[in-house]
Design an enzyme around this catalytic site. Structure first.
Site, mmCIF file in Angstrom:
data_model
loop_
_atom_site.group_PDB
_atom_site.id
_atom_site.type_symbol
_atom_site.label_atom_id
_atom_site.label_comp_id
_atom_site.label_asym_id
_atom_site.label_seq_id
_atom_site.Cartn_x
_atom_site.Cartn_y
_atom_site.Cartn_z
ATOM 1 N N GLU A 65 0.661 -1.200 -0.190
ATOM 2 C CA GLU A 65 0.187 -0.196 -0.016
ATOM 3 C C GLU A 65 0.850 1.400 -0.003
ATOM 4 O OE1 GLU A 65 -0.270 -2.539 2.008
ATOM 5 O OE2 GLU A 65 -2.158 -3.414 0.960
ATOM 6 N N PHE A 88 -9.286 -2.962 0.791
ATOM 7 C CA PHE A 88 -10.139 -2.706 1.967
ATOM 8 C C PHE A 88 -9.319 -1.543 2.702
ATOM 9 C CE2 PHE A 88 -10.459 -6.998 1.034
ATOM 10 C CZ PHE A 88 -11.687 -7.475 1.338
ATOM 11 N N ALA A 89 -10.145 -0.727 3.258
ATOM 12 C CA ALA A 89 -9.832 0.563 3.917
ATOM 13 C C ALA A 89 -8.643 0.195 4.935
ATOM 14 C CB ALA A 89 -10.858 1.294 4.436
ATOM 15 N N ASP A 90 -8.828 -0.911 5.783
ATOM 16 C CA ASP A 90 -7.925 -1.350 6.860
ATOM 17 C C ASP A 90 -6.479 -1.274 6.248
ATOM 18 O OD1 ASP A 90 -10.250 -3.176 8.632
ATOM 19 O OD2 ASP A 90 -10.713 -2.938 6.535
ATOM 20 N N HIS A 134 -11.152 -6.449 7.919
ATOM 21 C CA HIS A 134 -11.504 -5.858 6.469
ATOM 22 C C HIS A 134 -12.577 -5.126 6.728
ATOM 23 C CE1 HIS A 134 -8.919 -9.477 5.912
ATOM 24 N NE2 HIS A 134 -8.717 -8.990 4.854
#
Lengths: 329, 307
Positions: A65, A88-90, A134
Site C-alpha cells: 500500500e 480494504f480500507a484497513d 476488513h
C-alpha cells in the site's frame, strides 16, 4: 424523482461506469492497484477496464500500500490523475505515512507549487463479514488530516457523480466506498458524465422534528429508522454530507435550526469519531436553537468482531431509540 | 553562481572545475550552517559533509525536464541544479524568498521551476515518488527522468524495497543515487540482482565519476531500458577528493587559486546568510494558504483568525 436518462445500477456498477468514463474522457487518468487489471478488482469495481483501456491505463501493482500510494503521488507530480484502489480500507494503514505524511501535504508543503490530484478509492466498513481486519471505517483519521478531501457516497448516483468530481479535482481525494452497499438493490444513475459537486450535502428526507446526520452505509439505516419514527408521528430530516471534508456545515446547521434536535449516526467507534466533531460544530453554530442534547449512535469502542458484527453496527432500532430519547428530552 | 539551469560542460576538465566550484560552495554553506546549528541558532539543519560531491554532481547531471527528489540533507544537489546561494539561505532560515514559504526544515527546498523536491519526511518516502514519476514518464514516452538521492541508511526502509521492486517491472525512467558513508548496511549487489535493477558502483568522493554515471543512467532510462541504482557512497577514511587531484594535475588549481576561490565563496555565503537573517519571515496570513486547491479559507466557519 428518477431522471429521464437514468438506468438502474448498483453502487459497484456505478463506480465502474465512472472509472470507464473518466478513462475515456481524459488520457491523464490511470487506474492502479492490486488486481485492478486483469482480475477486475477484488470487488469487480474495475471489471473490463484493462481490456478496454490497456496496461498503460489500468495498472496492476504489487501488494504494497505504501508503494501504491507513493507511486500514485509521483505519477500525479508528472501530470497524471491516478485513481488508486486499496481493496480494504484497513490496509491503508500500511500506507498511512504516504497518505498522511506525503499525499495530504504536498500542496501545503510546497506552497502550491506541486499538487497531487490522486483519487484514493477505499472500500470501507463492516456488514459483509470481514472481521476486524476488513471492516474499518477510517473517516476520522482522514478528516483529521489537513489537505485531504474525504468523500463517502451512499447511493449509486452519488457514487458515480462524486467519483467523477473526485478524479477531476486538483486535490487528493479519499473516496470511501461503502462496500456493504455495493450490491444492494440498485438506484437510478444518470447516463452522462456530469459530476456531483464536492462539498455539498444531500437532503435525503425532509422532517420538522429531528435532524439525522449520516453517511455511507448508515444512510439506509437512518432511512429505515425515520420510517419507523414517522409511524409514531415523529418526522426526521436526514442529511447525508457526502463530502465529509470540507463539510457542508450550512446544510446541517440549517436543518438543526429548524428541528432543534440532532442525532449523528456512524459505524466507526464512537470515541474520537467524526460524530463528535460534527456535534461540536453544531453546538457552536446552533446553540440557541437546540431543544435537546446532540446524540450520537455509533459503532462501539471495540474492533469489529466477526461473530458480533450485527451487534457492533448501528441498527434502525438503536437510531430509533436515540430519536425517541431526544424527542422526549 | 548562475541562477539558470546549468549548461552541460564542454569538456571533462571544465566539468571538474565546475564541480569543484559547486562543491566548495556547498562545503562553505555546510560549515557555516553546521556551526550555527551547533550554537543553537539554526534548528533542524542536517549537514551534508563529504556527501556534497555526489550531491552536487547529481544535480549538475540532470536535464531540464528531469525531476530531482531527495531529502533535506541533499540540498547541495540544488546548487548543482542552479539554485543560488541566496535562495538556498532564504530556505534554510525559513524567510521570504523561500519558494515554499518557510514550511520545511532547513534543506527542504521545493522549487517547481527547477524541478526540485527535497523533503524532510520519512527517509525513503520520496524514492517511491520518483518511481511513480518515472512510471508516468515511461507510459507517456515523454521527456524527463526522475532522480532520487537517498542516504544508504534508508536501505532498511520498506519503501526502498517497494520502490526497487516496482521500478524495473514498469521500466520506470528513474535513477537512484545512494550517497553517504560506506557503513555496515547490506550490500546492494544481491538485492539489485534479485530485483532486476542495474547497479553501478562509483567512488562517492569523485564528483565527475558520479556525474558520468548519472548522465549515462538517465540516457538509459530515457531509452526505456529501465532504472539504475548508482552506489555513490564514499569510503570511511578521509582522502583528498579525486576532482581536486584532477584539477591539480591539469594545472587548473594551484594552492593560491584554491585559497582565492574559497575566499570568494566565503564572502558569497556570508552575504547570503546576512541577507537571509535580515529578511522577513512569512506572516500569519499565509497560514491557511494552499491547504486545498479550492480552499474555503476566507469564510471558513470552523477556523479561528490566526492574525
Amino acid at each position: 424523482m428518477r431522471p429521464a436518462n437514468a438506468r438502474q445500477l448498483n453502487l459497484v456498477q456505478a463506480v465502474n461506469e465512472a472509472l470507464a468514463m473518466a478513462l475515456a474522457a481524459d488520457p491523464d487518468v490511470v487506474v492502479m492497484g492490486q488486481d485492478v487489471g486483469r482480475f477486475g478488482g477484488v470487488f469487480r469495481a474495475t471489471a473490463d477496464l484493462f481490456e478496454r483501456f490497456g496496461e498503460d491505463r489500468v495498472l496492476d501493482t504489487p501488494m504494497n500500500e505504501s508503494g501504491l500510494v507513493g507511486a500514485a503521488i509521483g505519477m500525479a507530480l508528472y501530470g497524471m490523475r491516478p485513481v488508486a484502489e486499496i481493496p480494504f480500507a484497513d490496509q491503508m494503514l500500511a500506507g498511512f505515512d504516504q497518505i498522511v505524511g506525503e499525499l495530504s501535504r504536498y500542496r501545503y508543503r510546497t506552497a502550491g507549487q506541486f499538487a497531487c490530484p490522486v483519487t484514493l478509492r477505499l472500500p470501507y466498513g463492516a456488514g459483509v463479514g470481514g472481521g476486524m481486519y476488513h471492516s474499518l471505517s477510517p473517516e476520522a483519521y482522514l478528516v483529521h488530516t489537513p489537505g485531504l478531501v474525504v468523500v463517502c457516497p451512499s447511493t449509486p448516483a452519488d457514487a458515480k457523480g462524486l467519483l467523477l468530481s473526485a478524479i477531476r479535482s486538483d486535490d487528493p481525494v479519499v473516496f470511501l466506498e461503502p462496500k456493504a452497499l455495493y450490491r444492494r438493490a440498485g438506484g437510478p444513475v444518470p447516463e452522462g458524465d456530469a459530476g456531483v459537486p464536492l462539498g455539498r450535502a444531500r437532503k435525503v428526507r425532509d422532517g420538522d422534528d429531528v435532524t439525522l446526520v449520516a453517511w455511507g452505509a448508515m444512510v439506509p439505516v437512518c432511512e429505515e429508522a425515520a420510517r419507523q419514527a414517522a409511524a409514531d408521528g415523529v418526522e426526521c430530516a436526514i442529511i447525508d454530507p457526502r463530502t465529509l471534508w470540507p463539510l457542508d456545515l450550512d446544510a446541517i446547521t440549517q436543518s438543526v435550526a429548524e428541528t432543534g434536535r440532532c442525532v449523528i449516526v456512524h459505524e466507526a467507534p464512537r470515541t474520537g469519531g467524526l460524530g463528535g466533531e460534527i456535534a461540536a460544530l453544531v453546538q457552536e453554530h446552533c446553540f440557541l436553537h437546540l431543544e435537546a442534547p446532540i446524540m450520537r449512535v455509533a459503532g462501539f469502542d471495540t474492533p469489529v468482531p466477526h461473530a458480533l458484527e450485527h451487534v457492533y453496527l448501528p441498527t434502525p432500532q438503536r437510531v430509533l431509540a436515540a430519536i425517541e430519547a431526544t424527542v422526549a428530552y | 553562481m548562475s541562477a539558470a539551469l546549468p549548461a552541460p560542460a564542454r569538456d571533462a576538465t571544465d566539468l571538474t572545475a565546475r564541480l569543484v566550484e559547486l562543491a566548495f560552495l556547498a562545503r562553505a554553506v555546510d560549515a557555516e550552517l553546521e556551526r550555527l546549528a551547533l550554537a543553537g541558532r539554526l534548528r533542524g539543519f542536517r549537514p551534508a559533509r563529504r556527501a556534497v560531491w555526489p550531491m552536487v554532481a547529481t544535480g549538475l547531471a540532470l536535464g531540464p525536464e528531469d525531476q530531482l527528489f531527495g531529502t533535506s540533507r541533499d540540498w547541495p544537489a540544488a546548487l548543482g541544479r542552479g539554485v543560488s546561494a541566496a535562495t538556498l539561505m532564504r530556505q534554510m532560515f525559513a524567510k521570504d524568498g523561500d519558494p515554499a514559504l518557510g514550511r520545511s526544515l532547513p534543506g527542504g527546498l521545493h522549487d517547481a521551476v527547477r524541478k526540485i523536491i527535497l523533503s524532510d519526511g520519512s527517509a525513503a518516502a520520496h524514492i517511491l515518488h520518483a518511481v511513480g514519476f518515472g512510471i508516468a514518464a515511461q507510459i507517456r514516452r515523454g521527456g524527463g527522468v526522475a532522480v532520487a538521492l537517498f542516504g544508504a541508511g534508508a536501505f532498511a526502509s520498506g519503501d526502498v524495497h517497494a520502490a526497487f521492486s516496482l521500478a524495473p517491472v514498469r521500466a520506470a525512467r528513474v535513477v537512484f543515487v545512494a550517497r553517504g558513508p560506506r557503513g555496515d548496511e547490506p550490500g546492494f549487489d544481491a538485492a539489485t540482482e534479485a530485483w532486476g535493477l542495474r547497479l553501478v558502483p562509483v567512488d562517492g568522493d569523485h564528483g565527475a565519476a558520479v556525474f558520468d554515471a548519472v548522465s549515462r543512467a538517465r540516457v538509459r532510462a530515457l531509452a526505456g531500458e529501465g532504472p539504475t541504482l548508482i552506489d555513490a557512497r564514499h569510503q570511511d577514511s578521509p582522502r583528498i577528493p579525486e576532482d581536486l587531484l584532477v584539477l591539480q594535475r591539469a594545472g587548473r588549481l594551484s594552492s593560491e587559486a584554491e585559497r582565492a576561490t574559497e575566499a570568494e565563496i566565503r564572502a558569497t555565503v556570508w552575504a547570503a546568510r546576512k541577507s537571509a537573517e535580515a529578511a522577513s519571515a512569512p506572516g500569519p496570513d499565509t497560514l491557511f494558504a494552499h491547504r486545498l486547491a479550492a480552499d474555503p479559507d476566507d469564510d471558513d466557519p470552523v477556523e479561528e483568525d490566526p492574525t
